[in-house]
Enzyme design. Structure first.
Site, PDB file in Angstrom:
ATOM      1  N   ASN A   1      12.910   8.525  -8.531  1.00 46.58           N
ATOM      2  CA  ASN A   1      13.193   7.849  -7.270  1.00 46.58           C
ATOM      3  C   ASN A   1      12.333   6.609  -7.049  1.00 46.58           C
ATOM      4  OD1 ASN A   1      11.121   9.962  -6.994  1.00 46.58           O
ATOM      5  ND2 ASN A   1      10.867   9.094  -4.956  1.00 46.58           N
TER       6      ASN A   1
ATOM      7  N   CYS B   1      17.623   5.931  -3.123  1.00 49.95           N
ATOM      8  CA  CYS B   1      17.420   6.676  -4.370  1.00 49.95           C
ATOM      9  C   CYS B   1      18.475   7.759  -4.575  1.00 49.95           C
ATOM     10  CB  CYS B   1      16.017   7.255  -4.445  1.00 49.95           C
ATOM     11  SG  CYS B   1      15.468   8.059  -2.958  1.00 49.95           S
TER      12      CYS B   1
ATOM     13  N   SER C   1       0.809  -1.218   0.000  1.00 52.30           N
ATOM     14  CA  SER C   1       0.000   0.000   0.000  1.00 52.30           C
ATOM     15  C   SER C   1       0.840   1.265   0.000  1.00 52.30           C
ATOM     16  CB  SER C   1      -0.918   0.002   1.227  1.00 52.30           C
ATOM     17  OG  SER C   1      -0.130  -0.047   2.402  1.00 52.30           O
ATOM     18  N   GLY C   2       2.157   1.099   0.116  1.00 50.32           N
ATOM     19  CA  GLY C   2       3.027   2.272   0.119  1.00 50.32           C
ATOM     20  C   GLY C   2       3.333   2.752  -1.292  1.00 50.32           C
ATOM     21  N   PHE C   3       4.158   3.765  -1.376  1.00 51.38           N
ATOM     22  CA  PHE C   3       4.462   4.346  -2.680  1.00 51.38           C
ATOM     23  C   PHE C   3       5.311   3.412  -3.537  1.00 51.38           C
ATOM     24  CE2 PHE C   3       3.917   9.141  -1.522  1.00 51.38           C
ATOM     25  CZ  PHE C   3       2.545   8.957  -1.537  1.00 51.38           C
ATOM     26  N   THR C   4       6.402   2.907  -2.981  1.00 52.43           N
ATOM     27  CA  THR C   4       7.230   2.021  -3.804  1.00 52.43           C
ATOM     28  C   THR C   4       6.556   0.663  -3.977  1.00 52.43           C
ATOM     29  OG1 THR C   4       8.488   1.257  -1.898  1.00 52.43           O
ATOM     30  CG2 THR C   4       9.359   3.161  -3.073  1.00 52.43           C
TER      31      THR C   4
HETATM   32  N1  NAP Z   1       9.915   6.418  -1.616  1.00 55.74           N
HETATM   33  C1  NAP Z   1      11.084   6.318  -2.229  1.00 55.74           C
HETATM   34  O1  NAP Z   1      11.377   7.081  -3.145  1.00 55.74           O
HETATM   35  C2  NAP Z   1      12.084   5.262  -1.845  1.00 55.74           C
HETATM   36  C3  NAP Z   1      13.243   5.140  -2.609  1.00 55.74           C
HETATM   37  C4  NAP Z   1      14.176   4.171  -2.260  1.00 55.74           C
HETATM   38  C5  NAP Z   1      13.932   3.354  -1.177  1.00 55.74           C
HETATM   39  N2  NAP Z   1      12.799   3.504  -0.440  1.00 55.74           N
HETATM   40  C6  NAP Z   1      12.589   2.609   0.687  1.00 55.74           C
HETATM   41  O2  NAP Z   1      11.500   1.751   0.395  1.00 55.74           O
HETATM   42  C7  NAP Z   1      10.806   1.453   1.592  1.00 55.74           C
HETATM   43  C8  NAP Z   1       9.337   1.803   1.392  1.00 55.74           C
HETATM   44  O3  NAP Z   1       9.246   3.202   1.151  1.00 55.74           O
HETATM   45  P1  NAP Z   1       7.871   3.876   0.730  1.00 55.74           P
HETATM   46  O4  NAP Z   1       8.205   5.245   0.344  1.00 55.74           O
HETATM   47  O5  NAP Z   1       7.141   3.011  -0.223  1.00 55.74           O
HETATM   48  O6  NAP Z   1       7.122   3.881   2.133  1.00 55.74           O
HETATM   49  P2  NAP Z   1       5.560   4.023   2.458  1.00 55.74           P
HETATM   50  O7  NAP Z   1       4.869   4.670   1.316  1.00 55.74           O
HETATM   51  O8  NAP Z   1       5.501   4.659   3.775  1.00 55.74           O
HETATM   52  O9  NAP Z   1       5.041   2.522   2.560  1.00 55.74           O
HETATM   53  C9  NAP Z   1       5.407   1.647   3.588  1.00 55.74           C
HETATM   54  C10 NAP Z   1       4.665   0.342   3.424  1.00 55.74           C
HETATM   55  O10 NAP Z   1       5.094  -0.575   4.406  1.00 55.74           O
HETATM   56  C11 NAP Z   1       3.986  -1.078   5.150  1.00 55.74           C
HETATM   57  N3  NAP Z   1       4.442  -1.241   6.513  1.00 55.74           N
HETATM   58  C12 NAP Z   1       4.814  -0.279   7.385  1.00 55.74           C
HETATM   59  N4  NAP Z   1       5.231  -0.815   8.536  1.00 55.74           N
HETATM   60  C13 NAP Z   1       5.103  -2.159   8.416  1.00 55.74           C
HETATM   61  C14 NAP Z   1       5.355  -3.253   9.289  1.00 55.74           C
HETATM   62  N5  NAP Z   1       5.840  -3.068  10.518  1.00 55.74           N
HETATM   63  N6  NAP Z   1       5.119  -4.495   8.816  1.00 55.74           N
HETATM   64  C15 NAP Z   1       4.633  -4.697   7.585  1.00 55.74           C
HETATM   65  N7  NAP Z   1       4.352  -3.685   6.712  1.00 55.74           N
HETATM   66  C16 NAP Z   1       4.603  -2.434   7.139  1.00 55.74           C
HETATM   67  C17 NAP Z   1       2.899  -0.044   4.979  1.00 55.74           C
HETATM   68  O11 NAP Z   1       1.584  -0.598   4.970  1.00 55.74           O
HETATM   69  P3  NAP Z   1       0.701  -0.899   6.272  1.00 55.74           P
HETATM   70  O12 NAP Z   1       1.183   0.061   7.326  1.00 55.74           O
HETATM   71  O13 NAP Z   1      -0.700  -0.720   5.861  1.00 55.74           O
HETATM   72  O14 NAP Z   1       1.018  -2.336   6.604  1.00 55.74           O
HETATM   73  C18 NAP Z   1       3.176   0.452   3.568  1.00 55.74           C
HETATM   74  O15 NAP Z   1       2.573  -0.417   2.621  1.00 55.74           O
HETATM   75  C19 NAP Z   1      11.469   2.257   2.688  1.00 55.74           C
HETATM   76  O16 NAP Z   1      12.379   1.439   3.372  1.00 55.74           O
HETATM   77  C20 NAP Z   1      12.192   3.320   1.951  1.00 55.74           C
HETATM   78  O17 NAP Z   1      13.315   3.796   2.639  1.00 55.74           O
HETATM   79  C21 NAP Z   1      11.857   4.421  -0.789  1.00 55.74           C
END
Ligand code: NAP
Ligand code: NAP
Ligand code: NAP
Ligand code: NAP
Ligand code: ZN
Ligand code: ZN
Lengths: 56, 347, 347, 347, 347, 56
Positions: free
Chosen positions: B311, B148, B13-16
């Site tokens: 990113n 990123c 459900s998150g962005f990535t």
């Molecule tokens: N955004 C970027 O541009 C980017 C780039 C490179 C790397 N990253 C890395 O990719 C990862 C995800 O980033 P994002 O931006 O997609 O974050 P996000 O949008 O905040 O999404 C986080 C996801 O993880 C789930 N989650 C959170 N805590 C959890 C737990 N304890 N157990 C199971 N699921 C959990 C959340 O869903 P629920 O809470 O509903 O379970 C949600 O689906 C991070 O580690 C980030 O550092 C992100």
């Protein structure tokens, strides 16, 4: 109203009379969040920072 | 197709996570078996990601993992290290998008993060970025997708190391500009539209954790500063490089062509005419492409290197799928051939 | 592939021309044979469209047309009517994106445009939008791709006519919001970034020419007003409809499902939860999808119908390719399966 | 100055509260005595509002109100009705920015809101908008600042009623576009930068509460729909009006000049040349001006009326100060003379 | 007022000319006597600048200059040097916003521009920025308003020189981000809304002419790179500074407070809490304020200095009026007291 | 897997076997949030809407 010196920037911080230990106020010069460590005389220290997670 | 591979996305459900699902949906070899979310458990993927409304799939709880060929974890830093055993039980190949398995040693996690709970995995995990680690990906069990901002920086600077223009003790300033999706789906006051619109906001003046990855791969201590700017997708790194001796534009072209000419996802853009003369994040929005370019500043003995990625793609979900393709022996570009839009606004 | 079809784009340096080239590039059945531009003659496509840098194709002059299977004309209004004979000589199938062949009669061109120089073609040309003219497209020689604002409006209102909820004499206000790419690549002062950013600017308060298309296809005289808003891609039409009798939300769902349930490019979004509850242009950015949705306002005896498209896709280049697919007996969705991004900023 | 008036802002950490403080700071007759916030209690105003860093004032708790000449309440709907007695104790003049005292009767609150807890105040409260209620403001104890979308609509349509062009039983569609500051400082997922950027998002398709205010003042049942668009400040209302008989552009100019020629904050913009031909929110950003304009559509017997305001100014804080000026016998335009920027982006 | 000064703006239809007119309009001591434009000759100021619609003034031809107290020239580089004699005939005090009189010597114009046609004026012209040249402004005949990027950089770095932290031979990288108004009102294809929206576009990778000003005033050779980002107003400079010895945050505060504590238009923002922790262009949009801030990066022996201004104000029109105030012995802040908006989008 | 009809749009909603009363699911056709009122046979009703306050 008393004053104390900001530990971050050295600016003067005006303190109200009902100051309490543990209160968090911000410095009007630098914006640093300061914790009131003691009230008489007033001692301020940098408040522990709330880290913002910007996703990495 | 008989050889379809099943895939799960933890943190769907998150962005990535959403980007992963989008890529898997149209990938010729993958099939989405599961996407987890605690908050949206039992809801359709389309209720969160409007571009996935055509999928008849619902989120499920992460405690209930199915057995799949590949598990992608797109959870916040710290979650994967807690669950890595479960993840490895569920899938032979785990691709983690967080920082949990990017660094080589426990010491690095002590220095840059809050330590590590299962350092024994660090040794076996492979960094996902094929441009610097392609040879170690085939057959890897645990793959760590890069940060990123680190990815943008490493892609920009690596050719200079390959060509011997840089050796690691030079001074390099990296000034990064990023979009709001980098912060993930759960934002605070600073990321509200009213506060975040139109900014050029220094959000990590010093001490950004991605410095650790850059140092690990380039052996270079960079001076790193990150600014938030008004776009949703994109990371752009400007590297100001001070080499020891004189470097010509020809040397630069030589270096970059040598490194990237055969790379399927790298574009070189350095000067030329028209509107798009240097790398730009909006030129790669939605794609797995990285653009790199450069200019020589003789008056300051400086090289300026520009690097732009999305990113959410080259900087996370795209890199993860790219690495999975390599790891599993699939066509490298499978599912990643989208080349971008023109014109496009602030994607 | 043995059955590859060759395609030319006249006006390939423009905005919709660039989109056509992007679509043709990854279309399984087409091959780009030619793209014309007078200004960029002999330059690479990538010099104008950064997303096409990988193509080894250069613009050529429009006076030098090659023989192809399909010719797409993406030129300003008035150009195609001048060259239609040449176009038809060069290709059996001509798809024109301008307004030159959309209307049925010379009278309409006298009323809404500045007349027509070859009215004899009007009879044989077919309107491209498959949702309203699919049955007449197979084998068509001349196809006229619809206006973007007209397309958004027609898609929004058509189910109400199919279901008998509207008959044509009702009052309908259509309030449209569009992005800057609608104006094409050659802009004046009002379209500079400094002046055009952040606007909600009434640009066609009354008398917009697309009213003619809407009337032709729906038999409805609409009250039409168009606003420029701050996005590059996208057209969003809000139709305020006053039906004769009471209509329930169930009636509406019945009507829209009947019309669009089997349409490959139509999505219904009407209420529900989450962030995306009604049609939004950014949810369809870059795609050939049209989103439609509605709400019933009993206190005003009003239906509110929302419709969102990407003006460069469903509103022009995508519609043109879709129609060509149908005309030539190809898979309808060939080359058009991209379903959009999430999150995305102001595309 | 001897005659300086003291002012308090309850809800000073919010968006309209911040605007009030900004206006009071440079107002020639007011002095800021107090600004409340529970969340930011004891912090400087500048910690929330960066434009107020020069003020040596800290937020205080709303339970601790000082005695002042004027108290402005900029709290969410429902708060002022709870505390109105305390507010009136603290200040002879109370200006409330919420909806709590805008409507005349308890019945209206039952119909449009969740009832009212102190309906006895409804009778004595005066609507703030001087353009429609100037004569009743002098000496008023309780002033209710109008809703921003209602204000835009009322300002656009009122001259048609004054001139007898409309009588109240005509069909009027009001299609509104608003910026993100309308939602206040505390936003949810839909108002994050990544989700909210670039939208044309129907957020109130039907049943918007501001219909009640419009009906109360114009006696007109409007068909009202509100869209979120990509700006922070601004509300733009397009009114599609169907009068009973023919109306010429001259009639329209007559009506608008009659109503607004002497109004210090109204600008008429209807046609003309250049880039800015009709009302635009960005042309009034940061100002207390309202722009109105119109066009006649004879083919549909329709008048199109455009109206643009800054929701934070003419739509709330500016209107409140304007009304306070009138109520207290000050110069009407005191503190409100800023006329806007050019160029400006998406303010 | 008896002592009202008359002012003319040559180039009044441009972006900075429009800002000058806006400032002069509400300035307590100035009266607009003339505004020139060749293109809009005889049209109202409001036909170009919608925020000046209330002024009953029309553009006139620049060949017909009236005699005034102060003449502001807001013309492209090269125009003022051609007409400087005429300008000086028309007014005792000439304030030029272009680069024509900023540098001290003909040699610098040979090196950085295309030479100079009246180098005899260079000696007597005074740089406008009061923070570095206040003492020489009173009574000056010819004042040269600084370049916007140079202004941002100089304001950021100057305290480090004053405090002896920098001496001029250190390595300093300046990475600048600017809005589209910097390019002026006459834009080409690259500045159309569709192409310019959402960019992080390197537009001056090396060799930017403002380096000359910076060197002249700080004695420092900077490594300078400028990026276009998606805003209309604003310039933000991030200076990466490598001092010879260790510098603490306390040293930095000492230096900046010493330089700027008494400056009416300088704000220090360096850390602290809340959303706005470092300088941001949107926090100073529309104002004559400059924000400076900093952070110390011990691991790289680096200081990071941030500086943000509105390019149309502190970076041009505001600086020009500020300097005129000082030159003529008026209140320094006269006409410049606007302190900014919150919230604000992408101004 | 059983199916039920969405009360909002009439579309089919696939229901998993471990459905519980009180659960909220959304319709795949119209996105409406539906509450499971009964499980055997399954009955769905429109879930009470969470009103978003957009500030007026
Ligand atoms: N955004 C970027 O541009 C980017 C780039 C490179 C790397 N990253 C890395 O990719 C990862 C995800 O980033 P994002 O931006 O997609 O974050 P996000 O949008 O905040 O999404 C986080 C996801 O993880 C789930 N989650 C959170 N805590 C959890 C737990 N304890 N157990 C199971 N699921 C959990 C959340 O869903 P629920 O809470 O509903 O379970 C949600 O689906 C991070 O580690 C980030 O550092 C992100
Ligand atoms: N933009 C939209 O959203 C949209 C939507 C629906 C329909 N349309 C229609 O599609 C058509 C193209 O629109 P656009 O936005 O792509 O316009 P555009 O960006 O201005 O491009 C026009 C193209 O036509 C070429 N051209 C102009 N005059 C020509 C001539 N006399 N002979 C040959 N080529 C000529 C131009 O190239 P050279 O001048 O270099 O030859 C350029 O490639 C228009 O008819 C428009 O109404 C546009
Ligand atoms: N935004 C607009 O464009 C606009 C236009 C017209 C009218 N209005 C109306 O103006 C009012 C304020 O809107 P806004 O956008 O400024 O909202 P906002 O940004 O959410 O601010 C609300 C303020 O009220 C305070 N507050 C909340 N609950 C309170 C309570 N129970 N007691 C005392 N203080 C309380 C908050 O501070 P603490 O929680 O820290 O105390 C905050 O300062 C609303 O009624 C809104 O409908 C707004
Ligand atoms: N924009 C910024 O942020 C900024 C910042 C610092 C300094 N500056 C400097 O300020 C000056 C003006 O910049 P701008 O952005 O305002 O430019 P602009 O928007 O392009 O305006 C230029 C103005 O000069 C007039 N003009 C042009 N050529 C002329 C001529 N030969 N004789 C007389 N008038 C002429 C133009 O009007 P007509 O052609 O109608 O006569 C127009 O009014 C430039 O030198 C620029 O470098 C600008
Ligand atoms: Zn301090
Ligand atoms: Zn349904």
């Amino acid at each position: 109203m008393t004053e104390a010196e900001c530990v971050e920037c050295g600016g003067d911080v005006a303190l109200s009379d009902d100051l309490e230990t543990g209160e968090i106020i911000d410095c009007g010069t630098c914006g640093a969040e300061l914790e009131v460590i003691d009230v008489n005389p007033p001692v301020l220290d940098r408040a522990p920072e709330l880290e913002e997670d910007w996703g990495e | 197709m008989t050889n379809t591979l099943s895939a799960a996305v933890v943190g769907g459900s998150g962005f990535t996570g959403g980007e992963l699902l989008r890529l898997l949906d149209t990938h010729p070899e993958f099939e989405i078996a599961q996407a987890t979310s605690r908050e949206y458990d039992k809801k359709t993927l389309g209720s969160v990601h409007p571009n996935l409304r055509h999928l008849d799939v619902r989120f499920s709880d992460p405690t209930d993992l199915e057995s799949v060929d590949v598990l992608f974890a797109a959870t916040p830093h710290g979650v994967s290290m807690q669950h890595i055993d479960t993840f490895q039980d569920a899938a032979d190949t785990v691709v983690d998008l967080s920082a949990d398995f990017r660094l080589n040693s426990e010491e690095q996690y002590d220095e840059w993060y809050d330590g590590h709970t299962c350092p024994e995995y660090l040794e076996k995990s492979e960094y996902a970025l094929p441009e610097i680690n392609r040879e170690n990906l085939p057959g890897a069990d645990l793959i760590a997708s890069g940060g990123c901002n680190a990815t943008a920086t490493i892609l920009g600077l690596k050719p200079l190391f390959d060509a011997g223009i840089l050796e690691g003790d030079e001074q390099v300033v990296v000034d990064v500009k990023v979009g709001s999706s980098e912060g993930g789906a759960s934002g605070g006051k600073a990321s509200s539209h009213a506060e975040r619109s139109g900014v050029v906001r220094p959000y990590a003046p010093t001490g950004h954790r991605h410095e650790a990855e850059i140092e690990q791969f380039l052996g270079l201590d960079v001076s790193f500063t990150v600014h938030a700017v008004d776009m949703v997708r994109g990371a752009s790194a400007t590297c100001h490089v001070f080499p020891d001796g004189p470097v010509s534009k020809g040397d630069m072209w030589g270096a970059y062509r040598e490194s990237y000419e055969d790379e399927p996802f790298m574009r070189m853009v350095a000067g030329g005419g028209g509107v798009y003369r240097y790398p730009e994040p909006k030129a790669v929005a939605g794609t797995n492409f990285g653009e790199v370019g450069f200019e020589v500043d003789p008056s300051n003995k400086r090289l300026v290197v520009f690097s732009a990625i999305d990113n959410m793609m080259k900087g996370s979900a795209g890199q993860a799928v790219h690495a999975a393709n390599v790891a599993l022996g699939l066509e490298e570009t499978a599912g990643l051939d989208f080349a971008g839009f023109h014109p496009i606004g602030a994607p």
